[in-house]
Scaffold this motif. Structure first.
Motif, short mmCIF file in Angstrom:
data_model
loop_
_atom_site.label_atom_id
_atom_site.label_comp_id
_atom_site.label_asym_id
_atom_site.label_seq_id
_atom_site.Cartn_x
_atom_site.Cartn_y
_atom_site.Cartn_z
N GLY A 181 4.92 7.27 1.37
CA GLY A 181 3.48 7.26 1.88
C GLY A 181 2.60 6.31 1.24
O GLY A 181 3.00 5.72 0.49
N ASP A 182 1.35 6.73 1.68
CA ASP A 182 0.33 5.71 1.07
C ASP A 182 0.19 6.17 -0.73
O ASP A 182 0.15 7.16 -1.12
N ALA A 183 0.13 4.90 -1.33
CA ALA A 183 0.25 4.94 -3.00
C ALA A 183 -1.08 5.83 -3.39
O ALA A 183 -0.84 6.63 -4.21
N GLY B 122 0.95 -1.08 0.08
CA GLY B 122 -0.15 0.12 0.03
C GLY B 122 0.74 1.04 -0.02
O GLY B 122 0.21 2.34 -0.20
N GLN B 123 2.12 1.14 0.22
CA GLN B 123 3.14 2.39 0.22
C GLN B 123 4.00 2.43 -0.99
O GLN B 123 4.08 1.54 -1.53
N VAL B 124 4.46 3.81 -1.08
CA VAL B 124 5.27 3.97 -2.29
C VAL B 124 6.61 3.31 -1.79
O VAL B 124 7.02 3.71 -0.81
N GLN C 227 6.68 -4.66 -7.67
CA GLN C 227 5.38 -4.53 -7.81
C GLN C 227 5.02 -2.85 -8.19
O GLN C 227 5.63 -2.21 -7.36
N PHE C 228 4.18 -2.65 -9.20
CA PHE C 228 3.78 -1.24 -9.40
C PHE C 228 2.24 -1.23 -9.37
O PHE C 228 1.68 -2.19 -9.60
N LYS C 229 1.76 -0.35 -8.70
CA LYS C 229 0.41 -0.01 -8.85
C LYS C 229 0.19 0.89 -10.21
O LYS C 229 0.72 1.94 -9.98
#
Length: 134
Positions: free
Chosen positions: A86-88, A10-12, A21-23
């Motif tokens: 922080g949060d992506a 869930g974080q950068v 992984q990439f979102k």
């Protein structure tokens, strides 16, 4: 537009070259309409820009990144926002709102020893990479 974020739990994720992984976020009319997490395992530093290009990525948000990766991303036409943390999902919302906190000068040097330099952030021994701005 397609935006990628280096991603872990869930974080950068803070080291582009070791990102597993990439979102990916698909954005239309200034809003996210879909997202997915994709695996980049086995791609490594040199191939990640091409990996992102294959997915049609226009913009990358990441933590630490080296000079070679910056060049490869520029050559692939991918706009870079380094030094984020922080949060992506929040980073995407902040980017779309014009409020993303990032450091355009974030750069990692991976020459280890007494002359090791990771700019304004600390280095983590676990992957000899960059731990981002803290």
């Amino acid at each position: 537009m397609k935006i990628a974020v280096t991603y872990e739990n869930g974080q950068v994720f803070q080291h582009f070259g070791h990102c597993e992984q990439f979102k990916l976020y698909e954005v239309q009319d200034g809003k996210v309409f879909s997202s997915q997490v994709v695996s980049a395992v086995g791609s490594g530093h040199g191939a990640l820009a091409g990996f992102l290009r294959q997915y049609g990525v226009d913009v990358l948000i990441c933590g630490g990144i080296g000079g070679g990766a910056r060049t490869a991303l520029a050559d692939a036409g991918i706009q870079l926002y380094p030094g984020a943390s922080g949060d992506a999902d929040k980073q995407i919302a902040d980017l779309l709102a014009g409020q993303l906190a990032f450091d355009p000068d974030t750069q990692c040097s991976h020459h280890h020893g007494e002359d090791h330099n990771c700019g304004s952030h600390s280095c983590g021994e676990d992957k000899n990479g960059c731990a981002g701005n803290h």
